[in-house]
Design a protein around this motif. Structure first.
Motif, PDB file in Angstrom:
ATOM      1  N   THR A 146       0.292  -1.330  -0.169  1.00 40.64           N
ATOM      2  CA  THR A 146       0.170  -0.046   0.026  1.00 40.64           C
ATOM      3  C   THR A 146       0.709   1.500   0.015  1.00 40.64           C
ATOM      4  O   THR A 146       2.031   1.216   0.887  1.00 40.64           O
ATOM      5  N   PRO A 147       0.278   1.863  -0.920  1.00 41.84           N
ATOM      6  CA  PRO A 147       1.154   3.562  -1.066  1.00 41.84           C
ATOM      7  C   PRO A 147       1.122   4.207   0.252  1.00 41.84           C
ATOM      8  O   PRO A 147       0.415   3.822   1.299  1.00 41.84           O
ATOM      9  N   PHE A 148       2.227   4.459   0.756  1.00 44.08           N
ATOM     10  CA  PHE A 148       2.467   5.812   2.535  1.00 44.08           C
ATOM     11  C   PHE A 148       1.985   7.149   1.338  1.00 44.08           C
ATOM     12  O   PHE A 148       1.001   7.141   3.040  1.00 44.08           O
ATOM     13  N   ASP A 149       1.299   6.876   1.144  1.00 40.86           N
ATOM     14  CA  ASP A 149       0.855   8.834   0.565  1.00 40.86           C
ATOM     15  C   ASP A 149      -1.267   8.018   1.005  1.00 40.86           C
ATOM     16  O   ASP A 149      -1.557   9.434   0.482  1.00 40.86           O
ATOM     17  N   SER A 150      -1.440   7.194   0.645  1.00 39.86           N
ATOM     18  CA  SER A 150      -2.542   6.785   0.264  1.00 39.86           C
ATOM     19  C   SER A 150      -3.697   7.181   1.217  1.00 39.86           C
ATOM     20  O   SER A 150      -3.423   7.060   2.816  1.00 39.86           O
ATOM     21  N   ALA A 151      -5.028   7.260   1.044  1.00 37.40           N
ATOM     22  CA  ALA A 151      -5.917   8.008   2.197  1.00 37.40           C
ATOM     23  C   ALA A 151      -6.875   6.554   1.850  1.00 37.40           C
ATOM     24  O   ALA A 151      -7.113   5.787   1.325  1.00 37.40           O
ATOM     25  N   THR A 152      -8.010   7.301   2.439  1.00 35.12           N
ATOM     26  CA  THR A 152      -8.870   5.731   2.980  1.00 35.12           C
ATOM     27  C   THR A 152      -9.138   4.966   1.427  1.00 35.12           C
ATOM     28  O   THR A 152      -9.450   6.196  -0.188  1.00 35.12           O
ATOM     29  N   HIS A 153      -8.868   4.017   1.596  1.00 31.06           N
ATOM     30  CA  HIS A 153     -10.215   3.262   0.728  1.00 31.06           C
ATOM     31  C   HIS A 153     -10.718   1.876   0.936  1.00 31.06           C
ATOM     32  O   HIS A 153     -10.305   1.599   1.213  1.00 31.06           O
ATOM     33  N   ILE A 154     -10.300   1.426  -0.284  1.00 25.64           N
ATOM     34  CA  ILE A 154     -10.937   0.180  -0.404  1.00 25.64           C
ATOM     35  C   ILE A 154      -9.887  -0.776  -0.400  1.00 25.64           C
ATOM     36  O   ILE A 154      -8.797  -0.913  -1.680  1.00 25.64           O
ATOM     37  N   VAL A 155      -9.457  -2.215   0.065  1.00 28.81           N
ATOM     38  CA  VAL A 155      -8.691  -2.898  -0.139  1.00 28.81           C
ATOM     39  C   VAL A 155      -9.078  -4.766  -0.349  1.00 28.81           C
ATOM     40  O   VAL A 155     -10.205  -4.568  -0.205  1.00 28.81           O
ATOM     41  N   ASP A 156      -8.381  -5.347  -1.149  1.00 30.70           N
ATOM     42  CA  ASP A 156      -9.486  -6.826  -1.527  1.00 30.70           C
ATOM     43  C   ASP A 156      -8.136  -7.465  -0.076  1.00 30.70           C
ATOM     44  O   ASP A 156      -6.647  -6.718  -0.048  1.00 30.70           O
ATOM     45  N   LEU A 157      -8.424  -7.529   0.981  1.00 24.63           N
ATOM     46  CA  LEU A 157      -7.985  -8.601   2.373  1.00 24.63           C
ATOM     47  C   LEU A 157      -7.042  -9.821   1.306  1.00 24.63           C
ATOM     48  O   LEU A 157      -7.073 -10.340   1.243  1.00 24.63           O
ATOM     49  N   ALA A 158      -5.205  -9.215   2.569  1.00 29.90           N
ATOM     50  CA  ALA A 158      -4.549 -10.461   1.918  1.00 29.90           C
ATOM     51  C   ALA A 158      -4.893 -12.321   2.752  1.00 29.90           C
ATOM     52  O   ALA A 158      -5.732 -12.201   3.772  1.00 29.90           O
ATOM     53  N   GLU A 159      -4.994 -13.261   2.070  1.00 28.42           N
ATOM     54  CA  GLU A 159      -5.426 -14.029   2.564  1.00 28.42           C
ATOM     55  C   GLU A 159      -4.882 -14.808   4.013  1.00 28.42           C
ATOM     56  O   GLU A 159      -5.680 -15.387   4.733  1.00 28.42           O
ATOM     57  N   SER A 160      -3.625 -14.205   4.498  1.00 29.26           N
ATOM     58  CA  SER A 160      -3.070 -14.542   6.050  1.00 29.26           C
ATOM     59  C   SER A 160      -4.479 -13.743   6.953  1.00 29.26           C
ATOM     60  O   SER A 160      -4.223 -13.437   7.835  1.00 29.26           O
ATOM     61  N   THR A 161      -4.595 -12.233   6.086  1.00 30.27           N
ATOM     62  CA  THR A 161      -5.251 -11.334   6.457  1.00 30.27           C
ATOM     63  C   THR A 161      -6.713 -11.952   6.914  1.00 30.27           C
ATOM     64  O   THR A 161      -7.257 -11.674   8.605  1.00 30.27           O
ATOM     65  N   ASN A 165      -8.269 -13.365  11.015  1.00 29.74           N
ATOM     66  CA  ASN A 165      -9.658 -12.609  11.579  1.00 29.74           C
ATOM     67  C   ASN A 165     -10.657 -14.041  11.538  1.00 29.74           C
ATOM     68  O   ASN A 165     -11.593 -13.826  11.717  1.00 29.74           O
ATOM     69  N   ALA A 166     -10.097 -14.921  10.930  1.00 31.48           N
ATOM     70  CA  ALA A 166     -11.170 -16.245  10.525  1.00 31.48           C
ATOM     71  C   ALA A 166     -11.773 -16.876  12.025  1.00 31.48           C
ATOM     72  O   ALA A 166     -13.274 -16.889  12.069  1.00 31.48           O
ATOM     73  N   ARG A 167     -10.804 -16.463  13.146  1.00 31.92           N
ATOM     74  CA  ARG A 167     -11.064 -16.886  14.558  1.00 31.92           C
ATOM     75  C   ARG A 167     -12.514 -15.790  15.000  1.00 31.92           C
ATOM     76  O   ARG A 167     -13.446 -16.809  15.579  1.00 31.92           O
ATOM     77  N   PHE A 168     -12.949 -15.436  14.344  1.00 34.38           N
ATOM     78  CA  PHE A 168     -14.266 -14.004  14.639  1.00 34.38           C
ATOM     79  C   PHE A 168     -15.886 -15.321  14.491  1.00 34.38           C
ATOM     80  O   PHE A 168     -16.394 -14.501  14.604  1.00 34.38           O
ATOM     81  N   PHE A 169     -15.174 -15.625  12.835  1.00 30.68           N
ATOM     82  CA  PHE A 169     -16.311 -16.329  12.561  1.00 30.68           C
ATOM     83  C   PHE A 169     -16.063 -17.920  12.414  1.00 30.68           C
ATOM     84  O   PHE A 169     -15.920 -18.121  13.331  1.00 30.68           O
ATOM     85  N   ASP A 170     -17.367 -17.996  12.182  1.00 29.12           N
ATOM     86  CA  ASP A 170     -17.913 -19.452  11.460  1.00 29.12           C
ATOM     87  C   ASP A 170     -16.928 -20.442  10.987  1.00 29.12           C
ATOM     88  O   ASP A 170     -16.846 -21.312  11.782  1.00 29.12           O
ATOM     89  N   SER A 171     -16.430 -19.582   9.907  1.00 32.35           N
ATOM     90  CA  SER A 171     -15.901 -20.643   8.459  1.00 32.35           C
ATOM     91  C   SER A 171     -14.848 -19.473   8.340  1.00 32.35           C
ATOM     92  O   SER A 171     -15.440 -18.360   8.099  1.00 32.35           O
TER      93      SER A 171
END
Ligand code: GLP
Length: 241
Positions: A146-161, A165-171
């Motif tokens: 992600t560019p260091f000068d980025s403002a609020t934006h839409i992201v595709d979440l990395a598989e690792s992320t 975070n899957a621990r909060f969901f059922d799957s």
């Protein structure tokens, strides 16, 4: 970058609470940048406890959260709206109209990003931004590259992320694939940044951050460009430093 070394997660949370309460009690008006994830949970609990015991007021506080999943209804148990209500907002006296989170349900997502940046600026910018860190160095949902000068934006979440975070969901299939996040540029515009790092699973990320090499493949390294960053970390997170 100031590093405060403490024993464990409880001490991180106590220290973070102390720093936050100092700003909350002394400022006439305060704009807080808030984070989700497991790391700030105990800090929020301590803030709630303090509010109940000492009646510290949040009437003069405005808050902007870092990020929100795209596509989850506000009332979904896994939305960051629900998370913040549950852990903090429902238990303190911050006025509802002073609470802002990115809109993950907007028809026009690009416009929602622009609007969020404008709202932050209209409130005079963030005075103190609370941050956690992902094990790949993400801050907010700003993934590597992600560019260091980025403002609020839409992201595709990395598989690792998504996995983390899957621990909060059922799957894992239920974890949204996209999110809306303040950019690294938005985070760096905060006047002060408080980064909390706890546990062994963050130790490699913290060691890399403290190497001081600024690299867009490691988003948290952008914090080296900021003049007022405090890191509160525990022994387990600091084991490689
Ligand atoms: C999530 C959040 C981040 C958070 C990070 C670490 O993906 N979007 O804001 O800092 O992961 O989370 P945790 O504190 O649960 O380790």
């Amino acid at each position: 970058m100031q590093i405060i070394r403490v024993e464990d997660y409880e001490d991180i949370s106590k220290k973070a609470t102390e720093i936050l309460l100092d700003r909350i009690r002394t400022a006439e008006k305060l704009v807080l940048g808030l984070a989700t994830g497991s790391t700030p949970v105990l800090t929020y609990q301590y803030l709630v406890k303090d509010h109940q015991e000492n009646q510290t007021s949040y009437q003069h506080v405005t808050s902007f959260n870092l990020d929100e999943y795209i596509g989850l209804p506000v009332e979904d148990p896994n939305s960051y709206h629900t998370f913040m209500d549950h852990h903090l907002f429902n238990h303190i006296d911050i006025p509802r109209e002073q609470i802002f989170l990115p809109n993950g349900l907007a028809d026009n997502q690009q416009q929602a990003c622009i609007d969020y940046e404008k709202q932050i600026q209209n409130h005079g910018g963030i005075d103190l931004q609370l941050l956690g860190i992902g094990s790949n160095g993400h801050i907010g949902f700003n993934e590597p590259g992600t560019p260091f000068d980025s403002a609020t934006h839409i992201v595709d979440l990395a598989e690792s992320t998504r996995k983390a975070n899957a621990r909060f969901f059922d799957s894992i299939e239920e974890v949204p694939k996209q999110a809306i996040t303040m950019g690294i540029g938005s985070i760096l515009r905060s006047k002060e940044i408080l980064l909390l790092v706890s546990g062994e699973k963050k130790s490699k990320a913290l060691a890399r951050l403290l190497e001081k090499q600024v690299d867009s493949q490691f988003p948290a390294s952008a914090l080296h460009h900021h003049a007022h960053v405090t890191i509160v970390a525990d022994k387990a997170a600091l084991q490689y430093t």
